[in-house]
Each structure stands twice: as structure tokens, then as C-alpha cells.
Design an enzyme around this catalytic site. Sequence first.
Site, PDB file in Angstrom:
ATOM      1  N   ASP A   1     -12.034 -17.133 -21.445  1.00  0.00           N
ATOM      2  CA  ASP A   1     -12.508 -16.046 -20.579  1.00  0.00           C
ATOM      3  C   ASP A   1     -12.478 -16.556 -19.148  1.00  0.00           C
ATOM      4  O   ASP A   1     -13.073 -17.597 -18.844  1.00  0.00           O
ATOM      5  CB  ASP A   1     -13.941 -15.690 -21.007  1.00  0.00           C
ATOM      6  CG  ASP A   1     -14.517 -14.533 -20.212  1.00  0.00           C
ATOM      7  OD1 ASP A   1     -14.016 -14.228 -19.114  1.00  0.00           O
ATOM      8  OD2 ASP A   1     -15.490 -13.945 -20.702  1.00  0.00           O
TER       9      ASP A   1
ATOM     10  N   ASN B   1      -7.597  -4.210  -7.835  1.00  0.00           N
ATOM     11  CA  ASN B   1      -6.774  -3.075  -7.388  1.00  0.00           C
ATOM     12  C   ASN B   1      -6.994  -2.896  -5.893  1.00  0.00           C
ATOM     13  O   ASN B   1      -7.854  -3.547  -5.298  1.00  0.00           O
ATOM     14  CB  ASN B   1      -7.084  -1.806  -8.187  1.00  0.00           C
ATOM     15  CG  ASN B   1      -8.512  -1.355  -8.004  1.00  0.00           C
ATOM     16  OD1 ASN B   1      -8.961  -1.099  -6.879  1.00  0.00           O
ATOM     17  ND2 ASN B   1      -9.261  -1.291  -9.093  1.00  0.00           N
TER      18      ASN B   1
ATOM     19  N   VAL C   1     -10.212  -7.788 -16.247  1.00  0.00           N
ATOM     20  CA  VAL C   1     -10.653  -8.981 -15.516  1.00  0.00           C
ATOM     21  C   VAL C   1     -11.543  -8.581 -14.338  1.00  0.00           C
ATOM     22  O   VAL C   1     -12.591  -9.205 -14.084  1.00  0.00           O
ATOM     23  CB  VAL C   1      -9.418  -9.767 -15.004  1.00  0.00           C
ATOM     24  CG1 VAL C   1      -9.825 -10.833 -14.014  1.00  0.00           C
ATOM     25  CG2 VAL C   1      -8.664 -10.377 -16.170  1.00  0.00           C
ATOM     26  N   ASP C   2     -11.125  -7.565 -13.627  1.00  0.00           N
ATOM     27  CA  ASP C   2     -11.855  -7.093 -12.445  1.00  0.00           C
ATOM     28  C   ASP C   2     -13.293  -6.721 -12.818  1.00  0.00           C
ATOM     29  O   ASP C   2     -14.261  -7.136 -12.151  1.00  0.00           O
ATOM     30  CB  ASP C   2     -11.098  -5.876 -11.891  1.00  0.00           C
ATOM     31  CG  ASP C   2     -11.412  -5.574 -10.444  1.00  0.00           C
ATOM     32  OD1 ASP C   2     -12.105  -6.375  -9.795  1.00  0.00           O
ATOM     33  OD2 ASP C   2     -10.952  -4.521  -9.964  1.00  0.00           O
TER      34      ASP C   2
ATOM     35  N   SER D   1      -1.429  -8.286 -13.962  1.00  0.00           N
ATOM     36  CA  SER D   1      -0.644  -7.062 -14.237  1.00  0.00           C
ATOM     37  C   SER D   1      -0.337  -6.796 -15.703  1.00  0.00           C
ATOM     38  O   SER D   1       0.247  -5.760 -16.016  1.00  0.00           O
ATOM     39  CB  SER D   1       0.687  -7.041 -13.446  1.00  0.00           C
ATOM     40  OG  SER D   1       0.479  -6.698 -12.102  1.00  0.00           O
ATOM     41  N   THR D   2      -0.708  -7.722 -16.610  1.00  0.00           N
ATOM     42  CA  THR D   2      -0.276  -7.528 -18.008  1.00  0.00           C
ATOM     43  C   THR D   2      -1.269  -6.719 -18.855  1.00  0.00           C
ATOM     44  O   THR D   2      -1.071  -6.570 -20.055  1.00  0.00           O
ATOM     45  CB  THR D   2      -0.024  -8.880 -18.722  1.00  0.00           C
ATOM     46  OG1 THR D   2      -1.251  -9.615 -18.749  1.00  0.00           O
ATOM     47  CG2 THR D   2       1.052  -9.670 -18.026  1.00  0.00           C
ATOM     48  N   GLY D   3      -2.322  -6.196 -18.211  1.00  0.00           N
ATOM     49  CA  GLY D   3      -3.268  -5.342 -18.933  1.00  0.00           C
ATOM     50  C   GLY D   3      -3.045  -3.896 -18.540  1.00  0.00           C
ATOM     51  O   GLY D   3      -2.014  -3.301 -18.862  1.00  0.00           O
TER      52      GLY D   3
HETATM   53  N1  AR6 Z   1     -10.497 -13.382 -19.155  1.00  0.00           N
HETATM   54  C1  AR6 Z   1      -9.161 -13.625 -19.206  1.00  0.00           C
HETATM   55  N2  AR6 Z   1      -8.232 -12.671 -19.357  1.00  0.00           N
HETATM   56  C2  AR6 Z   1      -8.662 -11.402 -19.469  1.00  0.00           C
HETATM   57  C3  AR6 Z   1     -10.036 -11.044 -19.426  1.00  0.00           C
HETATM   58  C4  AR6 Z   1     -10.976 -12.104 -19.270  1.00  0.00           C
HETATM   59  N3  AR6 Z   1     -12.297 -11.880 -19.207  1.00  0.00           N
HETATM   60  N4  AR6 Z   1     -10.133  -9.695 -19.567  1.00  0.00           N
HETATM   61  C5  AR6 Z   1      -8.874  -9.218 -19.691  1.00  0.00           C
HETATM   62  N5  AR6 Z   1      -7.985 -10.243 -19.643  1.00  0.00           N
HETATM   63  P1  AR6 Z   1      -6.194  -6.415 -16.466  1.00  0.00           P
HETATM   64  P2  AR6 Z   1      -4.041  -5.762 -14.546  1.00  0.00           P
HETATM   65  C6  AR6 Z   1      -6.504 -10.202 -19.669  1.00  0.00           C
HETATM   66  O1  AR6 Z   1      -6.135  -5.053 -17.019  1.00  0.00           O
HETATM   67  O2  AR6 Z   1      -3.086  -5.489 -15.642  1.00  0.00           O
HETATM   68  C7  AR6 Z   1      -8.463  -3.177 -13.528  1.00  0.00           C
HETATM   69  O3  AR6 Z   1      -9.080  -1.954 -13.821  1.00  0.00           O
HETATM   70  C8  AR6 Z   1      -5.834  -9.001 -20.265  1.00  0.00           C
HETATM   71  O4  AR6 Z   1      -5.672  -9.190 -21.660  1.00  0.00           O
HETATM   72  O5  AR6 Z   1      -7.511  -7.014 -16.176  1.00  0.00           O
HETATM   73  O6  AR6 Z   1      -3.587  -6.566 -13.369  1.00  0.00           O
HETATM   74  C9  AR6 Z   1      -8.286  -3.393 -12.020  1.00  0.00           C
HETATM   75  O7  AR6 Z   1      -9.349  -2.797 -11.274  1.00  0.00           O
HETATM   76  C10 AR6 Z   1      -4.504  -8.978 -19.541  1.00  0.00           C
HETATM   77  O8  AR6 Z   1      -3.578  -9.845 -20.163  1.00  0.00           O
HETATM   78  O9  AR6 Z   1      -5.380  -6.503 -15.041  1.00  0.00           O
HETATM   79  C11 AR6 Z   1      -6.973  -2.728 -11.747  1.00  0.00           C
HETATM   80  O10 AR6 Z   1      -7.118  -1.338 -11.536  1.00  0.00           O
HETATM   81  C12 AR6 Z   1      -4.809  -9.587 -18.185  1.00  0.00           C
HETATM   82  O11 AR6 Z   1      -6.099 -10.183 -18.313  1.00  0.00           O
HETATM   83  C13 AR6 Z   1      -6.183  -2.988 -13.000  1.00  0.00           C
HETATM   84  O12 AR6 Z   1      -7.151  -3.159 -14.052  1.00  0.00           O
HETATM   85  C14 AR6 Z   1      -4.816  -8.610 -17.033  1.00  0.00           C
HETATM   86  O13 AR6 Z   1      -5.379  -7.376 -17.438  1.00  0.00           O
HETATM   87  C15 AR6 Z   1      -5.378  -4.253 -12.903  1.00  0.00           C
HETATM   88  O14 AR6 Z   1      -4.571  -4.359 -14.056  1.00  0.00           O
END
Ligand code: AR6
Length: 190
Positions: free
Chosen positions: A25, A39, A48-49, A138-140
Site C-alpha cells: 500500500d 487529478n 491512490v488519491d 494512470s493504470t486505475g
Molecule cells: N497503494 C498502491 N497502489 C494502489 C493503491 C494503494 N493504496 N490504491 C490503488 N492502487 P488510480 P489513476 C493502484 O485509480 O489511474 C483518482 O480518482 C491501482 O490498482 O489511483 O492515475 C484521482 O483523483 C492502480 O494500479 O490512479 C484521479 O481522478 C494504480 O494504483 C484518478 O483516480 C493507479 O490507480 C487517477 O487515476
Amino acid sequence: MTSSSQVSSIEKTFLNGRVVVLVGDITQQHVSALVNAANWTLLGGGGVDGAIHRVGGSAVLHECKEIRRTQYPDGLPTGKAIATTAGNLPADYVIHTVGPIYGRNPEKQADLLADCYRNSLELAATLHLQSVAFPSISTGAFGYPRDEAAGVGSRAVKEFLAKNSSVAEVRLVFFLKNDARVFLQFQNFE
Ligand code: AR6
């Protein structure tokens, strides 16, 4: 007592240990800076955010609002990075960067994703930071395929470390073991 979900397991290291790939995490990483997959609003979100703001607390949001007001009234552009305090997180700083939304700007998305890694690391070097932990930007919610993101992110980190000697450790943190496995299959470190 640490719950099992908080334990980070190291999967592999590259570049003489300067790059560490692990499952864990991001909010549990004891490093100089955690990178937030933010974002443009800098006001929080999911993934993550959401986790970073939840654990970091109001100090992080307060500084984000100040940065919006004083430096980026129209929002943080994709690929750029800014730093705030880490509040209650086990780090000194949070570096917020905005990844590209996959498919929105296909010709530029790889460069923009590379910019996130490069600009975050350059900011860390400017702040004299030793260790930086990245999530898989970006991968979420932003939908970047994990295999493509692995190639782009690892190349950007490798290029940065080749010309920088001050950042001692870059941690690439994956939430799920399978995500780390895909990364290891498609990375460009070796
Ligand atoms: N620790 C490590 N990795 C994580 C965690 C964690 N606690 N939580 C999720 N991941 P994302 P994005 C992984 O969606 O695609 C937000 O709403 C997850 O599995 O967090 O850049 C922002 O406000 C994925 O592989 O980020 C933006 O609007 C990766 O972290 C938007 O999402 C990124 O997933 C950004 O989207």
C-alpha cells in the site's frame, strides 16, 4: 500490530538496488516522498488519491488548495508535478502528479505518462530527497493498460537515474501481486 494488508513484499530489484518493485500500500511506505496519482483539481478523488488524502489528513488538502490558488488556478496540467507536506503519512512529502487518461490523446499519452515519472523525480532531486515511492500512475481509473504503462514508466525511471546520482531509491508499489507480475514481465530495466 501490522495487518497482513500492510506488509510490503519485495518482488525484485533493478539497477543495483536503486529500483525496488514491491507489492503493498503506497500509504504505508516510509520514504522521503510518496507520489500521488492525482487529478487536475488537486482536491482528491478515489484510488491512490483517496487513500493518500484519507491517511495524510487535512494538511495535505490545505496545501493543495493553496497551490491551486497561488500557482495553478486552472488546475495542474497532465504530466506536471508539485510537492506538499505528507501530513500523517510516513513520508516527508507527497508529490502530486496527474497521469494521462488513456485514449484521450493517443499520440501524446506515452510522453505524458513518462513526464509524470520524470517531473516527479526531478522535483524530488530538487528537494534533495533520497527515496521516492510511486504507484502505477494512470493504470486505475485512468485506464492505461498495465503492460504499456510498465514499459513507459520503467524507461522514464531508468533514464532519470542514469543522469542523477542523488536519488538513492525509487520504489514502484503495486497494490496486487498480479499487477507487479505484469509490470515485471513488461518493464524495460533489463
Ligand atoms: N497503494 C498502491 N497502489 C494502489 C493503491 C494503494 N493504496 N490504491 C490503488 N492502487 P488510480 P489513476 C493502484 O485509480 O489511474 C483518482 O480518482 C491501482 O490498482 O489511483 O492515475 C484521482 O483523483 C492502480 O494500479 O490512479 C484521479 O481522478 C494504480 O494504483 C484518478 O483516480 C493507479 O490507480 C487517477 O487515476
